[in-house]
Design an enzyme around this catalytic site. Sequence first.
Site, PDB file in Angstrom:
ATOM      1  N   ASP A   1     -65.316 -38.679  14.135  1.00  0.00           N
ATOM      2  CA  ASP A   1     -64.383 -39.619  14.758  1.00  0.00           C
ATOM      3  C   ASP A   1     -64.749 -39.951  16.207  1.00  0.00           C
ATOM      4  OD1 ASP A   1     -62.675 -40.084  12.621  1.00  0.00           O
ATOM      5  OD2 ASP A   1     -61.395 -38.366  13.081  1.00  0.00           O
TER       6      ASP A   1
ATOM      7  N   GLU B   1     -58.696 -27.950  12.310  1.00  0.00           N
ATOM      8  CA  GLU B   1     -59.011 -29.079  13.203  1.00  0.00           C
ATOM      9  C   GLU B   1     -57.826 -29.215  14.152  1.00  0.00           C
ATOM     10  OE1 GLU B   1     -58.407 -32.269  15.022  1.00  0.00           O
ATOM     11  OE2 GLU B   1     -57.946 -33.082  13.035  1.00  0.00           O
TER      12      GLU B   1
ATOM     13  N   ASP C   1     -57.997 -30.905   8.122  1.00  0.00           N
ATOM     14  CA  ASP C   1     -57.849 -31.961   9.114  1.00  0.00           C
ATOM     15  C   ASP C   1     -56.413 -32.026   9.628  1.00  0.00           C
ATOM     16  OD1 ASP C   1     -59.068 -34.239  10.474  1.00  0.00           O
ATOM     17  OD2 ASP C   1     -57.745 -35.480   9.263  1.00  0.00           O
TER      18      ASP C   1
END
Length: 503
Positions: A397, A343, A296
Amino acid sequence: MDKRASGILMHITSLPGRFGIGTFGQAAFDFVDFLKETKQTYWQILPLTTTSYGDSPYQSFSAVAGNTNLIDFDLLLAQGLLEEADLAGVDFGCDPHRVDYGLLFKVRRPLLEKAVVAFLASADNLKKLVAFEAEQGSWLGDFAEFMAIKESFANVALQDWPDKALLKRDKLALEKARVALVEVINYHKVTQYFFFDQWQALKSYANAQGIAIIGDMPIYVAADSVEVWTQPELFKLEANRVPKVIAGCPPDDFSDVGQLWGNPIYDWAYHDKMGYTWWIYRIQESLKLYDYLRIDHFKGFSDFWEIPQGEKTARNGKWVSGPGKALFAAVKEALGEVPVIAEDLGYIDDKARDLLAFTGFPGMKILEFGFLDTTGNSIDAPHTFTQHSLAYVGTHDNDVANGWYAGLTSDQRDYANAYMHRGPRESIAHALLRTLFASVSNTAIASMQDILNLPAQSRMNIPNTLGGNWEWRMTADQLTDAHKAYLTHLTNLYSRANHTKGE
């Protein structure tokens, strides 16, 4: 990920079941069967690490320890560690579509404590625990002690522990705590055994069916974590383990105050001096859990937004250079080619793109972003996708397809509909999924909410908000034969079918 394939994004907590939250039980095995039946290749999940304040899997007490909310009670029943009578009358929550974390915090602990007592009563189990402790010795003891001490202080954050000798790991204070808290320490060790035992059984089953697990690793750890307690040198900290600076994101089109995450910032100079050994260890441990590892906030390795401690928003931060290529060169030298996914969303500049190219990791593409600019010049438009990437309608998200579409302007809707050649009777979720699977990206990952054509209320997370997130659950009856047939059709039509027979 060099061949066309597809998969589903859904966290374990979102699975159906009778215990108020998705677990490693039968529903998880059934989900693997669904993936195989619809010819998928990947099951993408969120971090399996512990959750803390706010219930976010991206704010964990440990970078390695597992989330004990995922331990399945039916499996403990089958092992004779619980009895059905223990579960009778326990209220795990009345809404099958939402997780009530506050309730589960209260009702799961007594059941797990009883299972631990039963486990420790067996000589054979004690041998298993000894072997587990030896295998996980790099982190298990520290984690169990951290959690036991934390609980003895009514679960306040590390920085607020009233006993500063324990906060600073004074040798004599620790020795006394180990004696006084031995039962609680053993509880945390055994529940971690339950977690890893059940997860490895599920992962082995998935792999045997030809399904690979895409896991997730947050770039940062929480300030209230065992790593900050035991390895403060890894971070920029003041006295009493208080972060000097914290992580977040600058203001952008989505938030005029930015995002204030609160995680401590790494002391990258120290990591470089040590040859990035902690990062090599962390990636290695994560790849014991998953087949592929999504990291991430990859941007944070080239540059990161650093905010002074005490700020109420992220506005007054600054960009600071990250470790860059040196980190991933060290990882490659130690571990070889690693199955990592970057990501690379948000503010991605040339420096971040250069780092991604250096690593060779695939990045991510988000369909929803591509239709916000109606000129067709968006760098996120589907016609700009590359093969070496993972494509999504949206991530955990982002809003689900129906919620996203409801928030568009009329011009954006017209543009999206025209671009996708959306039919008059085609749902927006189906149009987006069709475009996703037709894209050039080697890997297409669909969220389960869009497969089920669910409304905005099924969104998993709204960034920079506290409360109401990470709660969505699917019920077993929502996944119909029609949904399975549609997913299988898309997968076959766009040459993404998994033809492996498993192990």
